[in-house]
Design a protein around this motif. Sequence first.
Motif, PDB file in Angstrom:
ATOM      1  N   TRP A   1     -19.106  -1.605  -5.380  1.00 23.00           N
ATOM      2  CA  TRP A   1     -17.872  -1.381  -5.938  1.00 23.00           C
ATOM      3  C   TRP A   1     -17.952  -0.110  -6.659  1.00 23.00           C
ATOM      4  O   TRP A   1     -18.974   0.228  -7.213  1.00 23.00           O
ATOM      5  N   ASN A   2     -16.402   0.390  -6.987  1.00 19.55           N
ATOM      6  CA  ASN A   2     -16.541   1.679  -7.910  1.00 19.55           C
ATOM      7  C   ASN A   2     -17.187   2.870  -7.455  1.00 19.55           C
ATOM      8  O   ASN A   2     -17.704   3.611  -8.285  1.00 19.55           O
ATOM      9  N   LYS A   3     -17.503   2.804  -6.184  1.00 26.85           N
ATOM     10  CA  LYS A   3     -18.060   4.062  -5.638  1.00 26.85           C
ATOM     11  C   LYS A   3     -17.058   4.968  -4.416  1.00 26.85           C
ATOM     12  O   LYS A   3     -17.983   5.872  -4.017  1.00 26.85           O
ATOM     13  N   GLY A   4     -16.206   4.292  -4.277  1.00 27.16           N
ATOM     14  CA  GLY A   4     -15.143   5.217  -3.278  1.00 27.16           C
ATOM     15  C   GLY A   4     -15.377   4.655  -2.000  1.00 27.16           C
ATOM     16  O   GLY A   4     -14.865   5.064  -1.036  1.00 27.16           O
ATOM     17  N   TYR A   5     -16.283   3.559  -1.810  1.00 27.93           N
ATOM     18  CA  TYR A   5     -16.774   3.234  -0.474  1.00 27.93           C
ATOM     19  C   TYR A   5     -15.579   2.698   0.259  1.00 27.93           C
ATOM     20  O   TYR A   5     -15.296   2.654   1.343  1.00 27.93           O
ATOM     21  N   ALA A   6     -14.855   1.407  -0.464  1.00 28.34           N
ATOM     22  CA  ALA A   6     -13.469   0.848   0.205  1.00 28.34           C
ATOM     23  C   ALA A   6     -12.601   2.140   0.881  1.00 28.34           C
ATOM     24  O   ALA A   6     -12.133   1.631   1.883  1.00 28.34           O
TER      25      ALA A   6
ATOM     26  N   HIS B   1      -4.615  -1.325  -4.524  1.00 31.57           N
ATOM     27  CA  HIS B   1      -4.954   0.183  -4.739  1.00 31.57           C
ATOM     28  C   HIS B   1      -5.557   0.824  -3.613  1.00 31.57           C
ATOM     29  O   HIS B   1      -5.063   2.084  -3.344  1.00 31.57           O
ATOM     30  N   VAL B   2      -6.361   0.186  -2.857  1.00 31.95           N
ATOM     31  CA  VAL B   2      -6.808   0.891  -1.807  1.00 31.95           C
ATOM     32  C   VAL B   2      -5.995   1.354  -0.638  1.00 31.95           C
ATOM     33  O   VAL B   2      -5.962   2.497  -0.094  1.00 31.95           O
ATOM     34  N   MET B   3      -5.031   0.516  -0.568  1.00 34.38           N
ATOM     35  CA  MET B   3      -3.968   0.611   0.485  1.00 34.38           C
ATOM     36  C   MET B   3      -3.179   1.696   0.141  1.00 34.38           C
ATOM     37  O   MET B   3      -2.701   2.565   0.919  1.00 34.38           O
ATOM     38  N   GLU B   4      -2.730   2.033  -1.001  1.00 30.71           N
ATOM     39  CA  GLU B   4      -1.930   2.910  -1.611  1.00 30.71           C
ATOM     40  C   GLU B   4      -2.722   4.411  -1.623  1.00 30.71           C
ATOM     41  O   GLU B   4      -1.895   5.332  -1.333  1.00 30.71           O
ATOM     42  N   LYS B   5      -4.170   4.163  -1.872  1.00 31.74           N
ATOM     43  CA  LYS B   5      -4.813   5.468  -1.887  1.00 31.74           C
ATOM     44  C   LYS B   5      -4.845   6.149  -0.589  1.00 31.74           C
ATOM     45  O   LYS B   5      -5.105   7.412  -0.102  1.00 31.74           O
ATOM     46  N   ILE B   6      -4.988   5.393   0.563  1.00 30.42           N
ATOM     47  CA  ILE B   6      -4.965   5.629   2.047  1.00 30.42           C
ATOM     48  C   ILE B   6      -3.580   6.142   2.799  1.00 30.42           C
ATOM     49  O   ILE B   6      -3.642   6.396   3.821  1.00 30.42           O
ATOM     50  N   GLY B   7      -2.665   5.870   1.764  1.00 32.99           N
ATOM     51  CA  GLY B   7      -1.272   6.494   2.293  1.00 32.99           C
ATOM     52  C   GLY B   7      -0.374   5.219   2.843  1.00 32.99           C
ATOM     53  O   GLY B   7       0.753   5.489   3.160  1.00 32.99           O
TER      54      GLY B   7
ATOM     55  N   CYS C   1       2.204 -12.847  -1.080  1.00 31.47           N
ATOM     56  CA  CYS C   1       1.575 -11.900  -0.608  1.00 31.47           C
ATOM     57  C   CYS C   1       2.151 -10.617  -0.430  1.00 31.47           C
ATOM     58  O   CYS C   1       3.515 -10.668  -0.322  1.00 31.47           O
ATOM     59  N   VAL C   2       1.603  -9.176  -0.299  1.00 32.85           N
ATOM     60  CA  VAL C   2       2.406  -8.212   0.161  1.00 32.85           C
ATOM     61  C   VAL C   2       1.866  -7.673   1.461  1.00 32.85           C
ATOM     62  O   VAL C   2       0.720  -7.688   1.789  1.00 32.85           O
ATOM     63  N   LEU C   3       2.820  -7.088   2.029  1.00 28.64           N
ATOM     64  CA  LEU C   3       2.412  -6.184   3.494  1.00 28.64           C
ATOM     65  C   LEU C   3       2.643  -4.747   3.114  1.00 28.64           C
ATOM     66  O   LEU C   3       3.713  -4.343   2.832  1.00 28.64           O
ATOM     67  N   TYR C   4       1.432  -4.076   3.474  1.00 31.04           N
ATOM     68  CA  TYR C   4       1.526  -2.553   3.595  1.00 31.04           C
ATOM     69  C   TYR C   4       1.391  -2.095   4.955  1.00 31.04           C
ATOM     70  O   TYR C   4       0.722  -2.776   5.730  1.00 31.04           O
ATOM     71  N   THR C   5       2.003  -1.012   5.308  1.00 32.32           N
ATOM     72  CA  THR C   5       2.035  -0.376   6.673  1.00 32.32           C
ATOM     73  C   THR C   5       1.650   0.950   6.611  1.00 32.32           C
ATOM     74  O   THR C   5       2.008   1.756   5.703  1.00 32.32           O
ATOM     75  N   ILE C   6       1.214   1.613   7.653  1.00 33.79           N
ATOM     76  CA  ILE C   6       1.331   3.044   8.025  1.00 33.79           C
ATOM     77  C   ILE C   6       1.426   3.154   9.445  1.00 33.79           C
ATOM     78  O   ILE C   6       0.737   2.628  10.216  1.00 33.79           O
ATOM     79  N   LYS C   7       2.000   4.144   9.874  1.00 34.74           N
ATOM     80  CA  LYS C   7       2.617   4.808  11.233  1.00 34.74           C
ATOM     81  C   LYS C   7       1.366   5.847  11.625  1.00 34.74           C
ATOM     82  O   LYS C   7       1.341   6.819  10.511  1.00 34.74           O
ATOM     83  N   LYS C   8       1.175   5.922  12.653  1.00 33.88           N
ATOM     84  CA  LYS C   8       0.407   7.253  13.373  1.00 33.88           C
ATOM     85  C   LYS C   8       1.424   8.413  13.102  1.00 33.88           C
ATOM     86  O   LYS C   8       2.710   8.272  13.579  1.00 33.88           O
TER      87      LYS C   8
ATOM     88  N   ALA D   1      -2.482  -8.511   1.163  1.00 35.75           N
ATOM     89  CA  ALA D   1      -3.292  -9.035   0.154  1.00 35.75           C
ATOM     90  C   ALA D   1      -2.420  -9.782  -0.872  1.00 35.75           C
ATOM     91  O   ALA D   1      -0.993  -9.770  -0.687  1.00 35.75           O
ATOM     92  N   PRO D   2      -2.774 -10.859  -1.375  1.00 36.47           N
ATOM     93  CA  PRO D   2      -1.957 -11.565  -2.776  1.00 36.47           C
ATOM     94  C   PRO D   2      -1.846 -10.505  -3.530  1.00 36.47           C
ATOM     95  O   PRO D   2      -2.308  -9.609  -3.912  1.00 36.47           O
ATOM     96  N   LYS D   3      -0.547 -10.797  -4.144  1.00 38.60           N
ATOM     97  CA  LYS D   3       0.202  -9.977  -4.998  1.00 38.60           C
ATOM     98  C   LYS D   3      -0.848  -9.606  -6.343  1.00 38.60           C
ATOM     99  O   LYS D   3      -0.775  -8.464  -6.849  1.00 38.60           O
TER     100      LYS D   3
END
Length: 203
Positions: free
Chosen positions: A104-109, A142-148, A169-176, A133-135
């Motif tokens: 963790w905390n190395k940017g791998y995720a 944070h990872v979801m938001e960092k990848i757009g 929980c929350v649902l995050y999405t991204i489209k091509k 993910a659960p709220k």
Amino acid sequence: MKYVFTSERLGFRNWTDADIDKMTAINQDPETMRYFPNLPSREDTINMIRSFQKEYEEQGYTYFAVETPDEGAFIGFTGLHVPTYEADFMPCVDMGWRLDKRYWNKGYATEAAKRCMQFGFDVVELDKLVATAPKVNLPSIHVMEKIGMKRELEFKHPRLKGIPYLEDCVLYTIKKTCSNEQVFLVYCCGSWVLVKSSEEPSS
């Protein structure tokens, strides 16, 4: 070829029996699993790995085993999966990750999620990916938001029913993204230059 694909620091591959004990240790670590309702047993982990192997054979993608190629160290999983629970946003392809806390905390995720997202869009040719993910799971969000990815909605997870701190929980999405951008060679100020545009430049 050992890896299905790689990123700058990581390799993504199908699962082997050599991963069972290492993944069991991750699954049974209370800190790693603090946003899950239970700690999967070794038998649960074997069944999980078998299902991932089957997914890869049938679909060409799954939650991939992840290594650091320089060290050959197994660090967990990241990848794509088709959920089977009932929800208004089904069917979908989900991105997920679970890494050994020592990494963790190395940017791998973030690195792994970005690379799997690229694989999903460019190789599998998906139009949309989701992540849930659960709220309270702020590190994953944070990872979801960092990848757009963008938050689309909140929902009560049917498999976490009756567990108040996890059920919401929350649902995050991204489209091509589809780019209509073209490259043109334009003569300007005594030389030829390349210009990127969605419309052909006027002469």
